[in-house]
Scaffold this motif. Structure first.
Motif, short mmCIF file in Angstrom:
data_model
loop_
_atom_site.label_atom_id
_atom_site.label_comp_id
_atom_site.label_asym_id
_atom_site.label_seq_id
_atom_site.Cartn_x
_atom_site.Cartn_y
_atom_site.Cartn_z
N GLU A 32 -0.06 -7.26 -4.91
CA GLU A 32 -0.04 -8.37 -3.97
C GLU A 32 0.99 -9.38 -4.45
N THR A 33 1.70 -10.01 -3.52
CA THR A 33 2.75 -10.95 -3.89
C THR A 33 2.93 -11.99 -2.79
N LYS A 37 1.37 -5.24 4.21
CA LYS A 37 0.43 -5.97 5.05
C LYS A 37 0.53 -7.46 4.74
N ALA A 38 0.54 -8.27 5.78
CA ALA A 38 0.56 -9.72 5.63
C ALA A 38 -0.86 -10.25 5.74
N TRP A 84 0.85 -1.19 0.00
CA TRP A 84 0.00 0.00 0.00
C TRP A 84 0.88 1.23 0.00
N VAL A 85 0.39 2.31 -0.66
CA VAL A 85 1.18 3.54 -0.74
C VAL A 85 0.28 4.74 -0.47
N SER A 86 0.89 5.77 0.09
CA SER A 86 0.18 7.03 0.36
C SER A 86 1.04 8.19 -0.08
N LEU A 87 0.40 9.18 -0.67
CA LEU A 87 1.08 10.42 -1.05
C LEU A 87 1.04 11.46 0.06
N ASP A 88 0.09 11.28 1.00
CA ASP A 88 -0.06 12.28 2.06
C ASP A 88 0.18 11.72 3.45
#
Length: 410
Positions: free
Chosen positions: A67-68, A91-92, A54-58
């Motif tokens: 997912e991997t 996240k797992a 997951w990524v966030s710019l703020d």
């Protein structure tokens, strides 16, 4: 101090320990940020089905990027913009429950040409170094980082791909990514495996079982010698030979062993008894049934160059001129986007073909200043590349993304 107070202190201390451990886990995320992608690596967790990134710019609103089942993820972020400040969470997942196990920040940046080349060189080295098959040290035919290999194919290695990788390992030694001793140990493993693996008149197959050294059939009748893939392998081995020939006693010994493998390759035998052309395949079960003559121009030039320069099993010049050059028919006067081509690429008069034809042979053969009666190979490679780029800029098929920042098709 009464028992109740002691318990309160104990639980407070326990919570502090748990918090500290969580911070250590969170800090286990390793991040390398480049211009258009971010690489994330983390330690595996037990009994985990998969990981989501997951990524966030703020720093507050997160969106899922992928997912991997692996513990390495490349996030290509050009869709988000450039020169980004990013916050990541890994996240797992375990039976539908998601737990954040690692987090960290990244800053993408504009890269210089030199930084870009450094990145590509390191990634190339790492692919062949860390991705090597365990017993042979050679390059797997395919690397599945999630461990999901086709059954019985987990240890299949490729000869040509290994030859390409040898150049990358030499670069890795020179750049200090591994020590000279570590590099030598890996090279000794590869050469030792090749000495005992199946060979046919000194030539290896396209695929080999990295555990047993037995040939793995590439197709039904392609179950023996592959002259072209063995040429790609040997050009890499010869680079290793030259790299070590003036080294210490162990390095010189390895250089000598490679020279022996080079001497044992019977290039002339692959003319089918004296025809003026080399043939790609020979099978112990089907002999010359595939009957694939090597004619230019394509990626196979190095095969003829090595055959002609063999110290023990050289070919007659006419094998090159009548076979590879097709009696002079290899020449052309084609022109695309204002760039001249001198050679007919697999009989095609347009565009010059895929770029790997300009890559494979020239890992071990320097085209700069190289000429024969058919072409100036420096000019041919330059124009071949410029035509490829011009075609992507023109983009006659209207493919998404093709243009100034996306070209180099192969």
């Amino acid at each position: 101090m009464n028992r109740k107070i002691q318990l309160k202190i104990f639980f407070a201390f326990f919570i502090i320990l748990v918090s500290c451990n969580e911070k250590e886990t969170q800090a286990s995320l390793e991040i390398d940020a480049y211009e258009q992608h971010v690489e994330l690596r983390w330690s595996p967790s037990e009994e985990i089905d998969s990981y989501s990134i997951w990524v966030s710019l703020d720093g507050a609103n997160f969106t899922q990027r992928g997912e991997t089942k692996d513990t390495l993820f490349l996030d290509f972020v050009s869709d988000l913009g450039s020169e980004l400040q990013l916050q990541y969470e890994v996240k797992a997942s375990n039976e539908g429950d998601f737990t954040t196990i690692a987090s960290g920040s990244a800053q993408t940046r504009k890269m210089t040409d030199e930084e870009l080349l450094d990145m590509v060189e390191y990634y190339t080295f790492r692919y062949f170094w860390h991705g090597a098959e365990s017993n042979s040290g050679m390059a797997p035919e395919r690397i599945h980082l999630d461990g999901e290999y086709p059954q019985n194919d987990a240890h299949i290695v490729t000869t040509g791909g290994t030859g390409f990788g040898l150049f990358g390992i030499i670069a890795g030694i020179e750049r200090g990514w591994v020590s000279r001793k570590e590099g030598l140990t890996r090279m000794e493993k590869i050469v030792g495996f090749l000495e005992s693996a199946d060979r046919y008149h000194g030539i290896w197959g396209h695929w080999i079982d990295g555990q047993t050294g037995k040939t793995k059939a590439f197709s039904k009748k392609d179950d023996g010698a592959d002259l072209v893939e063995s040429a790609f392998l040997m050009q890499g081995l010869l680079a290793v030979r030259e790299y070590y020939k003036n080294g210490n006693s162990e390095e010189k010994a390895l250089s000598d062993r490679i020279h022996t493998l080079w001497q044992e390759m019977e290039w002339d035998w692959f003319t089918q008894g004296g025809k003026n052309v080399l043939y790609w395949h020979w099978s112990p079960n089907f002999e010359w049934d595939m009957n694939f003559a090597l004619e230019g121009y394509n990626e196979c030039l190095i095969t003829y160059v090595l055959a002609a320069s063999s110290p023990t099993h050289t070919i007659d010049p006419e094998v090159y001129h009548q076979g590879w050059a097709r009696g002079g028919d290899i020449k052309t006067t084609a022109n695309a986007y204002g760039y001249e081509l001198q050679l007919s690429h697999n009989g095609s008069q347009e565009y010059g073909g895929p770029l790997f034809w300009a890559h494979y042979s020239y890992l071990g053969l320097n085209p700069m200043g190289l000429q024969d009666r058919y072409a100036d190979y420096e000019k041919e490679n330059r124009n071949h590349t410029l035509i490829n780029r011009a075609w992507c800029l023109d983009n006659p098929g209207n493919f998404k993304g093709y243009g100034e920042d996306l070209w180099g098709l192969t």
